[in-house]
Structures are given as structure tokens and as C-alpha cells.
Design a protein around this motif. Sequence first.
Motif, PDB file in Angstrom:
ATOM      1  N   ALA A  81       0.811  -1.214   0.000  1.00  0.00           N
ATOM      2  CA  ALA A  81       0.000   0.000   0.000  1.00  0.00           C
ATOM      3  C   ALA A  81       0.849   1.270   0.000  1.00  0.00           C
ATOM      4  O   ALA A  81       1.958   1.290   0.543  1.00  0.00           O
ATOM      5  N   ASN A  82       0.287   2.333  -0.581  1.00  0.00           N
ATOM      6  CA  ASN A  82       0.928   3.645  -0.470  1.00  0.00           C
ATOM      7  C   ASN A  82       0.871   4.158   0.960  1.00  0.00           C
ATOM      8  O   ASN A  82       1.804   4.807   1.433  1.00  0.00           O
ATOM      9  N   SER A  83      -0.240   3.876   1.636  1.00  0.00           N
ATOM     10  CA  SER A  83      -0.399   4.246   3.041  1.00  0.00           C
ATOM     11  C   SER A  83      -1.021   3.086   3.793  1.00  0.00           C
ATOM     12  O   SER A  83      -1.902   2.393   3.260  1.00  0.00           O
ATOM     13  N   ALA A  84      -0.565   2.881   5.025  1.00  0.00           N
ATOM     14  CA  ALA A  84      -1.099   1.781   5.829  1.00  0.00           C
ATOM     15  C   ALA A  84      -0.924   2.070   7.308  1.00  0.00           C
ATOM     16  O   ALA A  84      -0.057   2.851   7.706  1.00  0.00           O
ATOM     17  N   ILE A  85      -1.784   1.431   8.102  1.00  0.00           N
ATOM     18  CA  ILE A  85      -1.649   1.543   9.553  1.00  0.00           C
ATOM     19  C   ILE A  85      -2.263   0.322  10.207  1.00  0.00           C
ATOM     20  O   ILE A  85      -3.192  -0.291   9.673  1.00  0.00           O
ATOM     21  N   LEU A  86      -1.710  -0.057  11.356  1.00  0.00           N
ATOM     22  CA  LEU A  86      -2.261  -1.115  12.192  1.00  0.00           C
ATOM     23  C   LEU A  86      -2.378  -0.543  13.598  1.00  0.00           C
ATOM     24  O   LEU A  86      -1.374  -0.139  14.193  1.00  0.00           O
ATOM     25  N   ASP A 137     -16.222  12.374  -7.260  1.00  0.00           N
ATOM     26  CA  ASP A 137     -16.927  13.536  -7.823  1.00  0.00           C
ATOM     27  C   ASP A 137     -16.529  14.847  -7.153  1.00  0.00           C
ATOM     28  O   ASP A 137     -17.062  15.901  -7.491  1.00  0.00           O
ATOM     29  N   HIS A 138     -15.595  14.784  -6.204  1.00  0.00           N
ATOM     30  CA  HIS A 138     -15.084  15.984  -5.552  1.00  0.00           C
ATOM     31  C   HIS A 138     -13.567  15.876  -5.387  1.00  0.00           C
ATOM     32  O   HIS A 138     -13.065  14.824  -4.972  1.00  0.00           O
ATOM     33  N   GLU A 139     -12.866  16.949  -5.691  1.00  0.00           N
ATOM     34  CA  GLU A 139     -11.413  16.962  -5.528  1.00  0.00           C
ATOM     35  C   GLU A 139     -11.011  16.957  -4.060  1.00  0.00           C
ATOM     36  O   GLU A 139      -9.958  16.451  -3.694  1.00  0.00           O
ATOM     37  N   ASN A 140     -11.855  17.551  -3.215  1.00  0.00           N
ATOM     38  CA  ASN A 140     -11.492  17.744  -1.814  1.00  0.00           C
ATOM     39  C   ASN A 140     -12.120  16.708  -0.876  1.00  0.00           C
ATOM     40  O   ASN A 140     -12.409  17.008   0.278  1.00  0.00           O
ATOM     41  N   HIS A 141     -12.334  15.519  -1.384  1.00  0.00           N
ATOM     42  CA  HIS A 141     -12.823  14.423  -0.540  1.00  0.00           C
ATOM     43  C   HIS A 141     -11.638  13.501  -0.257  1.00  0.00           C
ATOM     44  O   HIS A 141     -11.167  12.800  -1.145  1.00  0.00           O
ATOM     45  N   TYR A 142     -11.144  13.508   0.982  1.00  0.00           N
ATOM     46  CA  TYR A 142      -9.917  12.763   1.285  1.00  0.00           C
ATOM     47  C   TYR A 142      -9.820  12.459   2.773  1.00  0.00           C
ATOM     48  O   TYR A 142     -10.533  13.044   3.610  1.00  0.00           O
ATOM     49  N   SER A 143      -8.904  11.564   3.096  1.00  0.00           N
ATOM     50  CA  SER A 143      -8.577  11.276   4.489  1.00  0.00           C
ATOM     51  C   SER A 143      -7.175  10.675   4.522  1.00  0.00           C
ATOM     52  O   SER A 143      -6.449  10.711   3.525  1.00  0.00           O
ATOM     53  N   THR A 144      -6.810  10.103   5.646  1.00  0.00           N
ATOM     54  CA  THR A 144      -5.516   9.436   5.813  1.00  0.00           C
ATOM     55  C   THR A 144      -5.758   8.057   6.426  1.00  0.00           C
ATOM     56  O   THR A 144      -6.817   7.795   7.004  1.00  0.00           O
ATOM     57  N   ALA A 145      -4.771   7.203   6.340  1.00  0.00           N
ATOM     58  CA  ALA A 145      -4.883   5.886   6.967  1.00  0.00           C
ATOM     59  C   ALA A 145      -5.088   6.037   8.473  1.00  0.00           C
ATOM     60  O   ALA A 145      -5.903   5.331   9.080  1.00  0.00           O
ATOM     61  N   TYR A 146      -4.367   6.973   9.074  1.00  0.00           N
ATOM     62  CA  TYR A 146      -4.492   7.190  10.523  1.00  0.00           C
ATOM     63  C   TYR A 146      -5.895   7.658  10.894  1.00  0.00           C
ATOM     64  O   TYR A 146      -6.519   7.128  11.831  1.00  0.00           O
ATOM     65  N   ASP A 147      -6.422   8.642  10.179  1.00  0.00           N
ATOM     66  CA  ASP A 147      -7.754   9.168  10.487  1.00  0.00           C
ATOM     67  C   ASP A 147      -8.828   8.101  10.304  1.00  0.00           C
ATOM     68  O   ASP A 147      -9.787   8.025  11.081  1.00  0.00           O
TER      69      ASP A 147
END
Length: 381
Positions: free
Chosen positions: A31-36, A158-168
Amino acid sequence: MKSKNLILSCIAVLLLLTLPQNASAKIYVSANSAILMEQESGRVIYEKDAHTQRRIASITKIMTAILAIESGKMNDMVTISENAVRTEGSSIYLKAGDKIPLEDLVYGLMLRSGNDAATAIAEYVGGSLDGFVYLMKQKAEEIGMKDTNFENPHGLDDHENHYSTAYDMALLTRYAMENDMYKKIAGTEKYRSEDPDGDWDRVWKNKNKLLTGLYEYTTGGKTGFTKLAKRTLVSTAEKDGVELIAVTLNDPDDWDDHINMYESAFKEYKMALVLEKGKVKTKDSFYKNKLYVKEDIAYPITAKEEEGLEVKYKLSKVKGDWKKQEQNVPDIVGNAEIYLDDKLVDSTAIYYEHTKVKKNKSFFDHFKSMFLAVMGVEKDG
């Protein structure tokens, strides 16, 4: 020959020195981003670029599900709009005018990743898509998802500003898994939605292959995919009292990566009971036999970390008016702090147990008790 053996011995020592010395180092993910993350404590056991903002696709629906559940409207019948039916992507094939319980929509959302279900839920719970997005942002702020922005209830691109992070997303899942209804839905392999009028009967099988057969310790999760986000996956697993949350973003090998993370952690970590609920011992004469904590504190550790665990009690300074009148002592008088290798990792409040004061009965109370006793009320109930 001796020279050759010496060289081989040196090579063996060097190899041992360069081998990974902890569970995190043994984990590799595509993965590009991951968390456990461990559920109870929130301890991060492994992370890879976990705070980078990325598209998250349908794992967005974890937020949609928990908001629907917390709305208190799960038994309400929802009339499906034309707008919901026209939502692109994965679908549970709703029809305009259908009336379906909100609870069933949440099952369709989580098990089959229905984008039509997501829109229908948003319109009903939030009053509109915009109203629901506002609720999503409020809840994200409440949970502490600092690097997240929601713009829709389904995760479509459908939106450019819809995002999060693995941590969040791990924080969100940890929060959601504390809700029994969410936990039940996320861990359901198959669900039947029946129309009371008999017009339709839908059976949904969960898309989460870890849950439906790949990994026996899986307890829930949510899959996701869009062309821009690629494969995203949130899953949860439990073994021997250790509950884990795994999140991967943009991962071509997510099933295997989640299993790898879980297996590595389950081998290395156990839940240590650091502090038992109940009385707290202290030498302070004022606080003696008066202090207690309301909950057990357990923390995930490796065998090597056991000696590094320590509990420190931080108590409020006793004030003069507390000694004069016990009622002036606050309910919370300090904290029990958990340290691992001198680093604060958890804490819980220390409570003061006030002496229960018996109220003196008034003349009327005595008269009332005597009257009821004569009438036989106290005897016969």
C-alpha cells in the motif's frame, strides 16, 4: 579451515545484527499508506505514510453508517428518491418510491457498498446531501480526524477535496467499533432485506473477503475502489483478546497485506492488564482507602516491553476546606498515568469515594412509617 569458519561466524553475527528487532520492522505492505492500530488503547503498532491525505473511495461509508446508526432512526421507513437511484457506481438496485427501513439501507451500504443506499441515507438523515456532509464534517472533528475532509456520503471521485488518511480512518473505525449496532452490521456475512408488502426480497453477501473466508479472525471492515483512489480497505480482527484495526490506501494486494499485518502483531503482542478497576492504594493519610478507578486499563505490549510498564499516580494537593468538610472534595482528584519506557501512553481518572451521609428522618417520616406498618403495607407490599 579455521580462517573459513571465522569468516562464516562473522557473517552470521552481522546478519543477526541487521535482522528486524520489532514487529513493525517485520511487516511489509504494498500500500501507499497503511496503519495497524490496537482498538482499546489506540496504540499504533505499524504505520507507513499514515498521515498523507489520499482519496479513500467507499471506506467513506463507515462514516455514513455510524451517523445513520447514531441518528436513532434505524427503524424508520425511508422513501427512495429518484436522485438516490441515479447515483453512479456500485448499487443495491433501489427503485424510486421504494420504502425500506433505514437499518436495511445501512446493511446494503456496508455489505454491498451501495452508493444508492449512501445517497438515500444522506438525504433522510441529513435532510439533503449537503446537510449530511455537514454532519460528516462535524463528526470527523469530534473524533479528531484532523487530516480529513468529506464532500459526499459514498466516496465517489466527484469531488477533488474528498480525502482522508490511513491514521484518520483508523480513528474513525475505532470510534465506530465501540457501537454495538455498527459492530454487528460490519461483521455480518449475509443479510436478507424483505419487503413487508412482498414486492421484493433482497439478499446481500458481504464483499469483505477477509470476513467471508480469507481470515478466520476478521470481525468486520469495509472495502473500497475507484479509478482514482484505487483499492482501499479497512478491516478489524480479534484474537486472544487483542483487537486490531488495519487500514490500507491504494493497495494492489490488500487482502494479503492485512493478513500479514495481523499475523505479525498477533505473534508479538498481548494485552497486559496494567491497572485493575477498584481501590487505589496510597500512603497519604487524607486519601487512604478513599481512592478508586472505574475501569481496567489494558495495553498491548511485546514480551520485551513488559519491564518498561509503569503506573504513576498524580493526585491533587489536599486543600484546607476539604479537611473541614468532605463534601468540598471533588469527585475526581487525580489521574493514574501509564508509562511505557518513560513515555506516557494512557491515563484514567482517580475518583474520591465520599462517605455516604444518612439523612435524619423528620417527625412526618417517622409517622408515615408507623402508619404504613399498622396498615400492613410494609409487610404485604
